[in-house]
Design a protein around this motif. Structure first.
Motif, short mmCIF file in Angstrom:
data_model
loop_
_atom_site.label_atom_id
_atom_site.label_comp_id
_atom_site.label_asym_id
_atom_site.label_seq_id
_atom_site.Cartn_x
_atom_site.Cartn_y
_atom_site.Cartn_z
N LYS A 497 33.35 43.26 48.07
CA LYS A 497 34.22 44.35 48.33
C LYS A 497 35.63 43.49 48.03
CE LYS A 497 34.27 42.83 53.22
NZ LYS A 497 34.03 43.30 54.40
N ASP A 498 35.40 41.89 48.04
CA ASP A 498 36.31 41.12 48.05
C ASP A 498 37.03 41.27 46.56
OD1 ASP A 498 35.50 38.62 49.96
OD2 ASP A 498 36.36 40.09 50.62
N SER A 499 37.15 41.70 45.79
CA SER A 499 37.17 41.93 44.18
C SER A 499 37.76 43.57 43.34
CB SER A 499 37.08 40.92 43.33
OG SER A 499 37.40 40.86 41.90
N LYS A 500 38.52 43.89 43.24
CA LYS A 500 37.98 45.62 42.90
C LYS A 500 39.82 45.28 41.83
CE LYS A 500 38.07 48.38 47.05
NZ LYS A 500 38.59 49.01 47.63
N PHE A 501 39.33 45.94 40.43
CA PHE A 501 39.93 46.34 39.11
C PHE A 501 41.25 47.04 39.17
CE2 PHE A 501 40.80 47.63 34.74
CZ PHE A 501 41.09 46.38 34.40
N VAL A 502 42.59 45.85 38.22
CA VAL A 502 44.38 47.63 38.46
C VAL A 502 44.04 46.92 36.86
CG1 VAL A 502 45.72 47.08 38.85
CG2 VAL A 502 44.27 46.45 40.67
N PRO A 503 44.38 48.54 36.52
CA PRO A 503 44.19 48.65 34.90
C PRO A 503 45.44 47.75 34.51
CG PRO A 503 44.00 51.10 35.66
CD PRO A 503 43.19 50.27 36.43
N VAL A 504 45.89 47.26 33.63
CA VAL A 504 47.88 47.61 33.55
C VAL A 504 48.32 48.09 31.73
CG1 VAL A 504 48.42 45.84 34.97
CG2 VAL A 504 47.64 45.10 32.50
N THR A 505 49.11 48.69 31.36
CA THR A 505 49.17 48.64 30.43
C THR A 505 49.09 47.15 29.25
OG1 THR A 505 50.66 50.13 30.70
CG2 THR A 505 50.77 49.68 28.52
N PRO A 506 48.24 47.70 28.54
CA PRO A 506 48.42 45.79 27.48
C PRO A 506 49.44 45.35 27.18
CG PRO A 506 46.49 47.70 26.61
CD PRO A 506 47.32 48.71 27.64
N VAL A 613 47.56 41.19 27.67
CA VAL A 613 46.53 41.53 28.96
C VAL A 613 46.06 43.30 28.84
CG1 VAL A 613 48.66 41.54 30.82
CG2 VAL A 613 46.70 41.39 31.44
N THR A 614 44.92 43.31 29.71
CA THR A 614 44.97 45.38 30.43
C THR A 614 44.34 45.42 31.57
OG1 THR A 614 42.09 44.50 29.49
CG2 THR A 614 44.07 45.04 27.77
N GLY A 615 44.67 43.91 32.32
CA GLY A 615 44.25 44.60 33.91
C GLY A 615 43.69 43.09 34.45
N TYR A 616 43.26 42.90 36.08
CA TYR A 616 43.32 42.00 36.31
C TYR A 616 42.18 42.80 37.69
CZ TYR A 616 47.55 43.84 39.22
OH TYR A 616 48.16 43.87 40.05
N PHE A 617 41.70 41.69 38.35
CA PHE A 617 41.07 41.90 39.22
C PHE A 617 41.32 40.70 40.49
CE2 PHE A 617 37.47 42.30 36.16
CZ PHE A 617 37.14 43.25 36.38
N THR A 618 41.53 41.46 41.46
CA THR A 618 41.72 41.04 42.76
C THR A 618 41.49 41.66 44.07
OG1 THR A 618 43.95 41.73 44.24
CG2 THR A 618 43.26 43.88 43.81
N SER A 619 41.81 40.44 45.16
CA SER A 619 40.55 40.29 46.09
C SER A 619 41.84 41.32 46.88
CB SER A 619 40.41 39.15 46.69
OG SER A 619 41.33 38.41 46.71
N SER A 620 42.70 41.47 46.84
CA SER A 620 43.92 42.07 48.40
C SER A 620 43.31 43.37 48.05
CB SER A 620 45.03 42.34 47.45
OG SER A 620 44.92 43.67 46.53
N GLY A 621 42.48 43.63 47.91
CA GLY A 621 42.27 45.19 48.97
C GLY A 621 42.61 46.85 47.66
N VAL A 622 43.36 46.39 47.03
CA VAL A 622 44.09 47.10 45.95
C VAL A 622 42.79 47.95 44.95
CG1 VAL A 622 45.72 47.86 47.46
CG2 VAL A 622 45.74 46.22 45.36
N GLY A 623 42.59 48.10 44.34
CA GLY A 623 42.23 48.54 43.34
C GLY A 623 41.16 49.18 42.54
#
Length: 869
Positions: A497-506, A613-623
């Motif tokens: 649960k600590d890592s979700k994906f956040v897409p970003v505009t390439p 870059v097209t996105g990142y994974f985060t452990s912050s809870g968002v995504g």
């Protein structure tokens, strides 16, 4: 030391002298005659053999004349190599002069007269049967002797002692002496403490053929069980000697110290010859704090190293100094000592040193951790030329007092155990100045996992799940290496649960052609560039566990490969891009983020690198979370599937609806995972995949030449429910297969980093049988429950799959084991080509299957992470 005003006070550090033989012709020794050459040296080591060699001691009484003089008339003797004079009462003072000379067994010439200096009484404590004695003098192979004593009150019972140290392999052995080395092995304690410095090669007592039948009392160890200082000695009055005779010299000292002085054993802890060979001295173990008899008044907290030779007129050889440095660093490193520091020692006697400094029994005094004998005793030892060389020894060691200070911010102790969820940050300290250092390596299970410069005191890596031994290794500017004592780190995988994906505009983050993100320069052979990703370009400064990058290699000068890996970790054998000279090729990379940066390594030639870059994974809870779907073909311009039936022309764009169709929800979709393939292009060109409704960036996802078929995985944000595909030049057919999507609804799976780690290699039989995959063949790899991936709850794995050495043009499909393979292809290649592609493949029964369409090919798979509920 001989012939000085300090002679009467010298101790065992000065107990060995050398006397060269005169030139000329004369009768050769029996051993030389037997060899057929008068140039062969007696006592030289021959073929290796570890049986003990008994040293023979012959005593000849001096005749006193009643007027304060005594003599031994010139006479022939059996072969000997070392001589000295002894007397009955060890406490008796010699107030005259004792001199001796010898006749060379090789030339028949008599040497000059040699002044023999008394040894300090009580060097090895008060012992029954101990004698007073002069220092022994190595005179080389000799068969005659003469002694004269005069000029004052002489002690009673004067005797000349002649030592024949014997030669390995000779037939002469005392009755009852076993030839088995084990019968003479010294008694040792449990293994001594580990040292931060490596233990150098040391010739053991068995190796120099010690006669252990002389040592029946067992070893003694320092009362505090700690070596705080090293005293360096010489063995005085050295004429040239052959290093093949060094073992015999050590045996001679051993015999003299025990049979003449009456000591329990040889006095020194270690002896070093001019060729740099180190010999184990006093019995008890090289790794133990053995109590020696080398520096009167200071033996209880130190170890003694004697350099064979006389260094009053010339310094010791570089080889000898290097060996003294190595053994000193090893012994001090066992007890957190620094060769270039000071320590405090408690005096065991009332006396003065060679500089007139007084010492009082029971009081503490400062000493350099590497000191000369004259620093603690009234002697000239280790010689006027060797003594100033001690400064170079002090600074020639490896990094000292190297310790791990913290593990992930927790104060650490040697051999302690600590926990991690994978990321590991280690801080350390050393007492050695930065200017004397070259680099540090963070060792995980003995293998470098991260490297830093000389001024750094922290390093970071990522651990695979399991128990690991962690150390810090320091390389000094002189090339010497030291290693901290270990800590144990138990790594447990972070909760999914600590890592979700956040897409970003390439967006383009790096371009070595423009100096974007990294210096403007091609990456050379074996070169690495490092890109900061966290805290820039809309990516958070903390909480980022991985980034999704489309990496492109362009304009390479030779065939090579590029590996993308987390900065602060050791690069694995995984490759992310493989290319030939002049080729432009991209590949998607999901790379863990450890220290906020990502590194790019080029194996050979030079190449320009780009990263979008097209996105990142985060452990912050968002995504967003990941949902498997497919693999399923959504678009094929050849068939009119999803878009009009027509090739995409130059500067043309086609747009595919993804949300609300083919099992993908109409809302909440933040990104889709597509394997996009370009086929039958008419000219060299590139394709960019970007969110519909946004401005296309300069990022490219596929680069190809005329007639080439090539796929690449794309994680593309979804803005208005659609995805657009742009072709730069010529015409090309495009295919898109969906394997999953990311959703903000929270119903999917979260991402966990693991690796990069190689799971499969058909060339080595890793993970699957050792064999190429044949035409129409399939191999199946177990992924769940192995290599740090959980046995249950895994919904998909992220694999970098590489095809190499194919025999014909073909394609490979990667699909969930236990399902029917679709028409989607993940890798397309021609004969002899090596090509990788990233695959996010669903996991159904814990396994993943790899299908090859034609010919035979080797397949490699490296895992970078997985998705789990």
């Amino acid at each position: 030391m001989r012939g000085t005003a300090l002679a009467a006070a010298i101790g065992v550090a000065a107990v060995l002298g050398f006397q060269g033989v005169a030139g000329g012709s004369g009768p050769a020794s029996q051993e030389a005659k037997a060899s057929g050459s008068g140039k062969v040296k007696a006592f030289s080591a021959g073929a290796k053999q570890t049986s003990p060699v008994e040293g023979e001691l012959t005593k000849l009484a001096l005749k006193p004349d009643g007027n304060g003089e005594a003599a031994l008339a010139q006479q022939g003797t059996d072969l000997f190599g070392l001589l000295g004079v002894s007397w009955t009462d060890p406490a008796a003072q010699v107030k005259g002069t004792i001199e001796a000379r010898s006749r060379s067994a090789e030339t028949g010439k008599w040497s000059d007269w040699i002044t023999l200096d008394p040894v300090q009484a009580g060097m090895d404590g008060k012992r029954p049967g101990a004698h007073g004695a002069t220092e022994p003098v190595w005179v080389g192979p000799s068969d005659g002797a003469e002694v004269r004593a005069s000029g004052g009150v002489l002690p009673s019972g004067l005797e000349l002692n002649l030592v024949d140290p014997g030669t390995p392999g000779s037939a002469r052995k005392k009755d009852g002496i076993s030839a088995e080395p084990a019968a003479f092995a010294a008694t040792t304690a449990d293994p001594g403490p580990l040292s931060t410095a490596p233990q150098p090669s040391v010739v053991s007592r068995v190796g120099w053929n010690a006669d252990e039948s002389m040592n029946n009392e067992g070893p003694l160890y320092l009362p505090g069980a700690k070596v705080k200082a090293v005293f360096v000695h010489h063995t005085a009055d050295a004429a040239p000697y052959d290093c093949s005779q060094s073992a015999a010299i050590v045996r001679g000292i051993h015999t003299y110290h025990v049979k003449t002085n009456g000591w329990r054993d040889l006095g020194y802890n270690f002896l070093v010859d001019k060729c740099g060979t180190i010999f184990e001295g006093r019995q008890g173990g090289v790794d133990q704090p053995v109590y020696g008899a080398h520096t009167f008044g200071w033996n209880s907290e130190s170890t003694g190293i004697a350099v064979l030779g006389d260094y009053t007129g010339a310094g010791a050889s570089a080889a000898a100094l290097e060996s003294v440095s190595q053994i000193a660093a090893y012994k001090l490193g066992q007890y957190d000592g620094d060769m270039n520091a000071t320590t405090s020692l408690v005096s065991g006697a009332d006396q003065k040193n060679g500089f007139g400094t007084p010492f009082v029994t029971g009081q503490s005094y400062p000493f350099k951790t590497v000191s000369g004998h004259r620093d603690g005793f009234n002697t000239e030892c280790p010689g006027d030329s060797l003594y100033p060389q001690l400064d170079s020894i002090r600074t020639s060691g490896p990094a000292a007092r190297l310790k791990i200070a913290t593990v992930n911010g927790t104060a650490a102790e040697a051999n302690g155990s600590y926990k991690s969820t994978g990321p590991l940050t280690v801080d350390w300290s050393t007492s050695t100045a930065n200017g004397q250092l070259a680099k540090f390596d963070l060792l995980v299970d003995g293998v470098p996992a991260a490297s830093t410069g000389a001024s750094a005191r922290t390093a970071t890596t990522v651990l695979a799940t399991g128990t690991h031994t962690v150390r810090i290794q320091a390389t000094a500017a002189n090339g010497k290496v030291s290693t901290s004592l270990p800590v144990t780190v138990v790594a447990e995988a972070a909760a999914p649960k600590d890592s979700k994906f956040v897409p970003v505009t390439p967006k383009r983050l790096m371009d070595t052609r423009e100096g974007l993100g990294v210096p403007k320069a091609k990456v050379g052979p074996g070169g690495t560039v490092t890109l900061t990703v966290a805290g820039a370009n809309g990516i958070p400064a903390s909480g980022v566990t991985a980034v999704v990058l489309n990496v492109t290699a362009t304009d390479p000068t030779v065939a090579s490969y590029v590996s993308v890996f987390p900065s602060g970790t050791t690069r694995s054998s995984a490759s992310n891009l493989n290319f030939t000279a002049g080729q432009t090729i991209p590949n998607l990379v999901v790379v863990p983020v450890v220290d906020g940066k990502v590194s790019f390594y080029n194996n050979d030639g030079t190449v320009d690198l780009l990263a979008d870059v097209t996105g990142y994974f985060t452990s912050s809870g968002v995504g967003s979370t990941h949902v498997n779907t497919g693999p399923k073909r959504l678009m094929d311009t050849r068939e009119g599937l999803g878009v009009p039936k027509a090739k995409v022309g130059p500067g043309g764009t086609v747009t595919l609806t993804v949300a609300g169709a083919n099992g993908i929800p109409a809302s909440g979709v933040t990104a889709v995972v597509l394997n996009v393939t370009a086929t039958d292009p008419t000219v060299a060109s590139y394709v960019s995949v970007f969110p519909s409704g946004t401005t296309r960036s300069s990022a490219s996802n596929l680069n190809f030449t005329a007639g080439q078929t090539i796929p690449n995985l794309v994680v593309v944000p979804v803005v208005d429910g659609k995805v657009s595909f742009y072709n730069n030049d010529g015409t090309v057919d495009l295919l898109a297969d969906v394997t999953g999507y990311f959703t903000s609804s929270g119903v999917g799976s979260t991402h966990v980093n693991t690796g990069p780690k190689r799971l499969m290699d058909t060339r080595e039989g890793l993970g699957v049988p050792k064999a190429k995959v044949g035409p129409g063949g399939t191999v199946t790899l177990t992924v769940a429950g192995a290599n740090g991936i959980p046995a249950s709850g895994v919904t998909a794995v992220v694999l970098n799959v590489t095809a190499t050495d194919p025999t014909v043009a073909s394609y490979v499909s990667v699909f969930p084991s236990g399902t029917t393979r679709s028409s989607a292809s993940n890798l397309n290649f021609t004969a002899g080509q090596t090509i990788p592609n990233l695959v996010i493949v669903p996991v159904v029964d814990g396994k993943v299957s790899f299908y090859n369409n034609d010919g035979s090919v080797d397949l490699i798979a490296d895992v970078t992470g997985y998705f789990a509920k």
